[in-house]
Design an enzyme around this catalytic site. Structure first.
Site, mmCIF file in Angstrom:
data_model
loop_
_atom_site.group_PDB
_atom_site.id
_atom_site.type_symbol
_atom_site.label_atom_id
_atom_site.label_comp_id
_atom_site.label_asym_id
_atom_site.label_seq_id
_atom_site.Cartn_x
_atom_site.Cartn_y
_atom_site.Cartn_z
ATOM 1 N N ASP A 1 60.461 14.699 -20.219
ATOM 2 C CA ASP A 1 60.261 16.078 -19.510
ATOM 3 C C ASP A 1 60.130 17.168 -20.763
ATOM 4 O O ASP A 1 60.829 18.137 -20.741
ATOM 5 C CB ASP A 1 61.117 16.654 -18.195
ATOM 6 C CG ASP A 1 60.697 17.650 -17.552
ATOM 7 O OD1 ASP A 1 59.769 18.137 -17.686
ATOM 8 O OD2 ASP A 1 61.679 18.212 -16.924
ATOM 9 N N SER B 1 64.011 26.475 -15.292
ATOM 10 C CA SER B 1 63.526 25.206 -15.920
ATOM 11 C C SER B 1 62.871 25.534 -17.246
ATOM 12 O O SER B 1 62.211 26.608 -17.522
ATOM 13 C CB SER B 1 62.398 24.333 -15.045
ATOM 14 O OG SER B 1 63.001 24.054 -13.850
ATOM 15 N N HIS C 1 57.283 19.493 -16.744
ATOM 16 C CA HIS C 1 57.045 19.869 -15.158
ATOM 17 C C HIS C 1 56.769 21.239 -15.267
ATOM 18 O O HIS C 1 56.045 21.675 -14.075
ATOM 19 C CB HIS C 1 58.177 19.421 -14.620
ATOM 20 C CG HIS C 1 59.180 20.216 -14.635
ATOM 21 N ND1 HIS C 1 60.471 19.959 -15.241
ATOM 22 C CD2 HIS C 1 59.385 21.514 -13.765
ATOM 23 C CE1 HIS C 1 61.348 21.063 -14.931
ATOM 24 N NE2 HIS C 1 60.899 21.910 -14.293
#
Length: 273
Positions: A119, A222, A72
């Site tokens: 992901d 992230s 992502h």
């Protein structure tokens, strides 16, 4: 990184799924402290050019020429490698940057949204890095490693220090210790407060949970690494992916489980270097 703050679930059949809120991504370390010295020599910062090369996600060096991160982080908006730079381990963001160019970005073909898994992504550096005590790849775990519940691990990054609270200057690398939570228990926690049926798995097999109230990754973290020490060797157990809020009750951080994707990783990344 862009760790998701809130969960969005699809409708399945006749079930009505109440989502915790809009999908947002993870940005920072909550409840931790500054990571001093040459700890975490595999940590990298991913940069995108705005008015300057701004940090947007974390990542980990897993080979002298390869970085592991979350899909992502490098989706359609930054899939062009010319739009991304990598900064190797730095104590403070933006202090004497030496940005490295990227020649290739590879996202997992099954990735669509973080809640559906996969992901995970790879960035190939244009040139290999020079390995030292301060810059060094993190070992990946063997496929047999399970990282049992209760294992104390560490997550690192330059993201938010609380919900909506940015990391202040001089933007030091932060670290926090978090316990692994067994997937079934983690899934039960995420169902609390929802009308989602128990037969709907929010936490999937390719995910790993870690954290507790007051200790978690957050927005801006992230793509960064979750590492655990196994027999005196640090291994990367997870990639920061998503969660609801940061360090909230019954909402542990969700990570992409690295062992689930070892074959895919090594399709591109040599095991030996």
């Amino acid at each position: 990184m862009l760790k998701l703050l809130l969960l969005t679930l699809p409708l399945l059949s006749s079930l009505v799924h109440a989502a915790p809120g809009p999908a947002m991504t993870r940005e920072g370390i909550v409840g931790g402290q500054e990571a001093h010295g040459n700890k975490w020599p595999w940590q990298v910062s991913l940069r995108a050019n705005d008015t300057y090369w701004m940090h947007f996600c974390g990542g980990s060096l897993i080979h002298p020429q390869w970085v592991l991160t979350a899909a992502h982080c490098v989706g359609p908006d930054v899939a062009d490698p010319n739009k991304v730079r990598v900064q190797l381990r730095k104590q403070y963001l933006y202090y004497h940057d030496h940005l490295m160019t990227v020649s290739q970005i590879i996202t997992h073909p099954d990735f669509y949204i973080v809640q559906d898994g996969a992901d995970i992504a790879l960035l190939k550096l244009t040139n290999p890095v020079n390995i030292s005590d301060y810059v060094h790849p993190v070992p990946l775990p063997p496929a047999s490693e399970t990282f049992p519940s209760g294992t104390l691990c560490w997550v690192t990054g330059w993201g938010n220090i609380d919900n909506g609270v940015n990391l202040p200057p001089p933007f030091p690398l932060k670290e926090v210790q978090v316990p692994i939570i067994e997937n079934h228990l983690c899934d039960l926690k995420y169902h609390k407060g929802l009308i989602t049926g128990d037969n709907v798995h929010i936490v999937r097999d390719d995910m790993l949970c870690a954290g507790n109230e007051g200790h978690d990754s957050c927005q801006g973290d992230s793509g960064g690494p979750l590492v655990c020490k196994v027999e005196d060797t640090w291994l990367q157990a997870g990639v920061v992916s998503w969660g609801e809020g940061c360090a909230q009750p019954n909402r542990p951080g969700i990570y992409t489980r690295v062992t689930y994707y070892l074959d895919w990783i090594h399709h591109y990344v040599p095991k030996d270097f």
